[in-house]
Every structure is written in structure tokens, then in C-alpha cells.
Enzyme design. Structure first.
Site, mmCIF file in Angstrom:
data_model
loop_
_atom_site.group_PDB
_atom_site.id
_atom_site.type_symbol
_atom_site.label_atom_id
_atom_site.label_comp_id
_atom_site.label_asym_id
_atom_site.label_seq_id
_atom_site.Cartn_x
_atom_site.Cartn_y
_atom_site.Cartn_z
ATOM 1 C CB ILE A 14 36.179 31.566 43.081
ATOM 2 C CG1 ILE A 14 36.939 30.331 43.464
ATOM 3 C CG2 ILE A 14 37.131 32.674 42.684
ATOM 4 C CD1 ILE A 14 37.898 29.891 42.393
ATOM 5 C CG HIS A 15 32.518 35.683 45.841
ATOM 6 N ND1 HIS A 15 32.196 36.822 46.527
ATOM 7 C CD2 HIS A 15 32.624 34.720 46.774
ATOM 8 C CE1 HIS A 15 32.111 36.544 47.815
ATOM 9 N NE2 HIS A 15 32.363 35.274 47.992
#
Lengths: 158, 276, 253
Positions: A14-15
Site C-alpha cells: 500500500i502506498h
């Protein structure tokens, strides 16, 4: 089987790109991370839960746990994004009976045996074999950083 | 919590130098292979001198660790840099911290922090600030451009320095406690409300669509824009059009496709005198 | 436009996307700011700032994440403004010219993302040999020198030669064609707003879009006072809201 909307391979899980581009585009409200290491590290699970994007539930599972969870009944209101660090995990999911809508290669850094495959995606032999397997099973595998950008078909590159 | 100058190896000015490098030179060599890895190594050059001046082996080991792949939102991610500087310092003083732990701290935090960082900073803060300063500028003054520049740089540097020092002083657990309180998400929600309102105002002032069509009969001329559309709500056409584009993009249209649509509408509208 | 002015424009482009210093990406890269600076270079700061501001509307919700660069708004801002000033274009026409430029320029960014890897290996070598004092060369000096080459030169050339062709091009356009450009330019900001809405138009915030629109339309308030009202509204909303129901309830409830 749960409503899997998008399946992506991304080292960083997740980014930025995932939260600002992929999650809104597919109206994701449930992110399932499939990675044996992350799932067994309490600190990483803590980080993922604390920094989950708003209105999105985040779970980190091992491959086995993921197969169990994703087999649960279809719920139209739940829209799932799967994230893994390697296409090998997806092969295992598929072999465990999970159907994938597609597999998007987003970012795989150079590590260990990996050699640059396309732009910021590097793969080692096992991963190239896994991709080949997925393509042979009829799954659409493609490289795309963010939805705005050009999509590159992987099967032409093998 | 460690106080900075008490029995510590790193001095305040090393910390400041490292921060300067982090905030100003993180993307000077931005690349697909390592992203900001080489910049982190650069950030650690003054630190390495302080920690391992007489131990070239350990120095090299640390620097090899710092040049690994790294990518994060600069101002939010400064907290990670602060944290790992503190950890490397502890490690240099003899605490048994494995290198892999420091690396895993970087890799587990850089993604999620960017997720929320990019959303708050690029998705909300900048558009709101820009909208207000653009409006100011278009009223006929250069001050909008100046105010925006000063404001965004001040905010960026302030946030970056603040989170950097917080990361250094507080350490991993305190940082996680803070993140778990969900304050960032609450700020984001409030900012979304504010942003939507400002965007509404922006549409009203700056999306321009004017219908030039008139229905002419023998006795009178019926101007569609002034007598119909404006009578309902002024600027209703731009508002509806913007929402249409929003809806199309939610369904997967890329910016390029939307631009294409606008060009087609513009050509047809202009050619047939519908729009002006 | 003189040669010096064109080179200065190229320099602005370099500083805007070269990341030297990093905050250039938040400030100089935005057309509002680089348009203003270009205006100063060409002797008309106000037109520069105002044209830049108009162009910036399209790029309002621009997000660059994970090394991606969806459009080159710096080039759009610099060249769009330069041509507006030298060619006497109005804001909306300048917008129509700037947007295609913004789509082309991304090649430069992807180029530097690719060849930057070379210098990483140089840095690796410095570490291997214990030459830590040289790392700054690999992180800053060499990559920036190369970036300067691929930004300053193309932009300066485009500014210099583009300026002379643009005025001829616009003169050749007669009434209807010019109208079309103006119409397109008037609609393009809708794209910028729509992109921003992708990130913020959700849940309870949605109604505030309508509220902001109605207030602005009927009161004629500037965006600065409207922004203050928006900020206060947000605070009131947060106070009244209390604790959120979890996303689990939404999916499974």
C-alpha cells in the site's frame, strides 16, 4: 468467492499510487495483502492497520489464510483489491482455487536474483515462470504503473 | 525518550545537516531502480562520520543498508529518516539491533505513509491552496503566485522538519502510537469537506460554458442561456459538465480521453454556434 | 523573444522538474508559479501570473506518486505563458495550446528516471571503496548535470522557435477557429476540478461541493473568503460528527 476487483503485484504494497489512483478508480473498500512474511510480522500488521486509507479495511494474510478468506461468499458491497510482492503468490492463489480478474504488475525492485524485466519491474526465473503459468491459464497479465498510463501486455514480452 | 545532546553521538548540527539534505536533495537522482535510495545514503554521510569514524567495516555495512531501495512522500516520510537515524545511533552505541530490523522498518512504513501523505498533501492541501491563490491572481495581482510559493514552501519545510525531529526523538513505538490514534485520517476527512466546498466555488468562477443559441420567432428572440439556464441557476451548465467528467473518470476514462471529449464538444459547439 | 530569454525559460524548466531543491516540485513546477517567473523573464509578470493561473486550473488535482508523472505541467506553464505573452493570446486560448504541450513533456521525466540508475551504481562503488565524501557527486552533481542538458536545451529551443510560429499561427486563425479554442479553454478547468474530486468527493463531503457552488454563484464571493468559510464548515462538521462508524459496517452491515 469474494468480489475481487483488482489484483496487483507491488513491492511496496500500500502506498501513494495505490491509494490515490487504484483505490478510487475501482472503488475499493477492502485491501487484502497476501504475503507470508508481512502477515507474520506484528509490527508490519500494526502499521498497515494504523495507516489504512479512510473507508478501506486492510488485512494481511499468508497464502493459506488468503485462500480461506477469499473463498468466502460473494458480497456485492465488498470490493477487494489484492496486493502481493510477487507473481508467485498469485500462482499459489490460483492453484488454491481462487479466480483472478487480471494480474497487474506495478513495481518490483531489483533484489537478489532479479533482473530488470520492464521499466521498474524486475523478475527472477521463478517469477517469470509464474507469470508464464498465469498467462497460460488465460489470465490477463499486464504492466501499468497508474491507470492514467499506457498499459503494456506482458504476454508479448515473454 | 532520548534527549539530543546527552550522551549521544550525534550532534544537533549533524541532525540538521542530514535534514537539509533529506528535504532538499531527495530526488536529484530519482530513478526507477532505487528511487530515493542513493539520497538516503547521502543523508547518512554526516551521520556515518559521527557514528563510525574509526570503524570502516561497520561504516560500510551501515551505508550499504541505507542505499537500499526507498521511496516515500518527502515531508511525511521524514519521520522514517529521523527514526532510523536514532536507531542507527542506538546500534552504534552497542544496542543489539539487527540491520534487518532497521531495513524492515523502512520498508513497512514507506508505503502506507506515502498513501496517506500523497492524499493529504497532493490531493487536498495543494489544490485548496492553489485554488485560493489562483483566484487571487486572476483578480489581477501577482501576489497570488507569491503567496502560494511562500506558503507551500513554509508548510513543506515545517512539516518535514517537525516529523523528522519527532521521528528521531520519539522512536518507533511512540510514532506508531500517534499514527494509531487516527489523527491523520480525521484531518483528511475535514480537509475533504473543505476541499469540496472550495472546488464548488472554483467551478462557479472558472469553468466557462456559455450557450449562444437563440430561438428566433417572428415576435421575439428566446435566449437559451440568459432566459432559461441562468434563470434556473447561473453556471449550471459548467457545474453539470464538471460532474459529468467526474462521473466518466470514475468509470475509467483517462485524462486524455476527457481532453478528447472536450475538444470534440468545443469544435462542434463552436462550429455550429451552440457554444461561445 | 531573445536567445537569453529562451535560455532563461529553459533554466526555469530545469529547476521546476529537476528537483533541485525538492520543493521546486511543490512550487515552481506549478504553472501558477512558473508562469509568473516566465512572465518576469519576458517583461510582463502580471500576464505571466494570470496566464499561469489559468493553465494551472487544469492541473489542480495533479498527483505524482511513486515516480509517476502524469503530465508535464511545468512545460505547459512555461511555454503556454511564453506564447501567450509573445503571441498576445488570451487566457483560454493559451490553455488550449498549453495542454498538448503538457502531454508531450513527460518524456523528459521518464528519461531521467531511467538513466538515473547509472549514478546509483556509481554511488554503490563509492561506498564499496569507502569514498563517502564523493556520494554527493552521484546523488547530485552528475545526475543534475545530465538533467540540466535534457531540460534546458529542449525547452529553450521550443520557447525560441515556438514563439515566432505561434503568433503567425494565431493570426491565421479566423473567427470560428478562435472561438473554438476559447470554448475548449473554458471547459478544460473542469478536468482539473474533476481529477481533484476523484480524491475528495466522497461520503459526507459530497454535499459541500454543492454548497460551495451555490454560495459562490449567488454571493460572488472570492475564493479566499470562501476558503475561510469552507475551513470553518469543515471544523463544525468534525465537531458534530463524533466517532465514525467503521467501514466494516458499510460492507457487511
Amino acid at each position: 468467492m469474494k468480489n475481487i476487483v483488482f489484483a496487483r503485484v507491488d513491492d511496496r504494497l500500500i502506498h501513494g499510487e495505490v491509494v490515490t489512483a487504484w483505490v478510487p478508480t475501482y472503488n475499493i473498500n477492502h485491501i487484502v495483502i497476501v504475503d507470508d512474511v508481512v502477515a507474520s510480522d506484528p509490527f508490519q500488521r500494526r502499521v498497515l492497520k494504523a495507516l489504512a486509507p479512510s473507508k478501506v479495511r486492510v488485512d494481511a494474510f499468508t497464502v493459506e489464510e488468503a485462500i480461506q478468506d477469499l473463498r468466502k461468499p460473494f458480497n456485492e458491497k465488498e470490493r477487494v483489491l489484492i496486493l502481493t510482492k510477487s507473481p508467485v503468490a498469485y500462482l499459489k492463489l490460483v492453484e488454491g482455487g481462487i479466480e483472478l480478474p487480471q494480474v497487474n504488475l506495478g513495481g518490483m525492485g531489483i533484489r537478489g536474483e532479479r533482473k530488470t524485466f520492464i521499466k521498474n519491474v524486475a523478475c527472477d526465473q521463478e517469477e517469470i515462470e509464474a507469470i508464464r503459468n498465469l498467462v497460460d491459464k488465460g489470465i490477463h497479465v499486464f504492466y501499468q504503473l497508474v491507470p492514467e498510463q499506457r498499459l503494456i501486455e506482458i504476454k508479448n514480452l515473454l | 525518550m532520548a534527549k539530543v545532546d546527552e550522551g549521544n553521538l550525534i550532534r544537533k548540527k549533524d541532525l540538521f545537516r542530514s535534514w537539509l539534505i533529506w528535504e532538499n536533495l531527495p530526488q536529484t537522482c530519482y530513478n526507477y531502480e532505487r528511487m530515493m535510495g542513493q539520497a538516503v545514503a547521502h543523508v547518512f554521510v554526516p551521520i556515518s562520520k559521527r557514528l563510525y569514524n574509526d570503524d570502516p567495516e561497520k561504516k560500510k555495512e551501515m551505508m550499504k543498508r541505507e542505499i537500499e531501495f526507498f521511496n516515500v512522500h518527502i515531508e511525511f516520510g521524514a519521520v522514517i529518516i529521523g527514526m532510523i537515524i536514532a536507531m542507527e545511533e542506538q546500534k552504534a552505541k552497542g544496542k543489539p539491533i539487527p540491520g534487518e530490523f532497521i531495513t524492515s522498518l523502512k520498508t513497512s512504513l514507506m508505503g502506507p505513509l506515502s498513501g496517506i501523505g500523497d492524499t493529504i498533501f497532493q490531493g487536498v492541501l495543494i489544490p485548496i491552496l492553489l485554488a485560493m491563490c489562483i483566484d487571487l491572481t486572476l483578480k489581477g495581482t501577482v501576489w497570488g503566485a507569491i503567496i502560494y510559493t511562500v506558503a507551500i514552501i513554509a508548510i513543506a519545510w515545517g512539516m518535514s522538519y517537525g516529523t523528522f525531529m519527532f521521528g528521531y526523538r520519539a522512536g518507533a513505538d511512540a510514532v506508531m502510537d500517534f499514527l494509531e490514534k487516527g489523527i491523520l485520517n480525521k484531518v483528511l476527512q475535514g480537509a475533504e469537506v473543505m476541499g469540496c466546498m472550495v472546488m464548488g466555488g472554483l467551478i462557479s468562477s472558472y469553468v466557462k460554458m456559455h450557450v449562444a443559441l437563440e430561438i428566433v420567432s417572428s415576435t421575439q428572440t428566446f435566449k437559451i442561456q440568459e432566459q432559461f439556464l441562468d434563470a434556473v441557476i447561473p453556471n449550471i451548465l459548467p457545474f453539470g459538465f464538471t460532474l459529468l467528467i467526474y462521473w466518466l473518470m470514475k468509470r475509467g476514462w483517462t485524462s486524455l480521453k476527457v481532453i478528447g471529449l472536450i475538444v470534440v464538444v468545443g469544435i462542434l459547439g463552436g462550429l455550429f454556434g451552440i457554444l461561445s | 523573444m531573445t536567445v537569453i530569454q529562451a535560455i532563461l525559460c529553459g533554466l526555469v524548466y530545469f529547476l521546476a522538474i529537476g528537483n533541485l531543491p525538492f520543493v521546486g516540485l511543490w512550487s515552481l513546477q506549478r504553472p501558477l508559479v512558473c508562469g509568473f517567473i516566465t512572465g518576469i523573464i519576458l517583461g510582463d509578470p502580471l500576464t505571466g501570473a494570470m496566464t499561469g493561473a489559468s493553465i494551472n486550473l487544469v492541473y489542480l488535482g495533479f498527483i505524482s506518486a511513486g515516480g509517476s508523472m502524469p503530465a508535464d505541467m511545468a512545460l505547459a506553464g512555461i511555454l503556454g505563458t511564453a506564447f501567450a505573452i509573445t503571441g498576445g493570446l488570451d487566457a483560454q486560448t493559451a490553455l488550449s495550446v498549453a495542454v498538448p504541450i503538457g502531454l508531450l513533456g513527460t518524456i523528459v521525466w521518464y528519461g531521467r528516471m531511467t538513466f538515473g540508475s547509472i549514478f546509483v551504481h556509481v554511488a554503490d562503488r563509492y561506498i564499496e571503496n569507502g569514498e563517502y565524501n564523493k556520494i554527493w557527486r552521484a546523488n547530485v552533481l552528475y545526475p543534475q548535470a545530465l538533467t540540466a542538458l535534457i531540460t534546458v536545451i529542449p525547452c529553450a529551443l521550443a520557447a525560441y522557435f515556438g514563439a515566432s510560429y505561434i503568433s503567425g499561427f494565431i493570426e491565421a486563425l479566423s473567427g470560428t477557429a478562435l472561438t473554438i479554442f476559447t470554448v475548449i479553454g473554458g471547459m478544460l478547468p473542469a478536468l482539473g476540478v474533476a481529477i481533484t474530486l476523484q480524491y475528495i468527493f466522497k461520503g459526507d463531503a459530497k454535499v459541500f461541493l454543492f454548497m460551495g457552488f451555490i454560495i459562490a454563484t449567488y454571493s460572488g464571493l472570492d475564493l479566499l473568503p470562501l476558503g475561510i468559510i469552507a475551513g470553518l464548515s469543515a471544523l463544525i462538521y468534525m465537531q458534530l460528527k463524533g466517532n465514525n462508524n467503521s467501514v466494516e459496517d458499510e460492507i457487511y452491515g
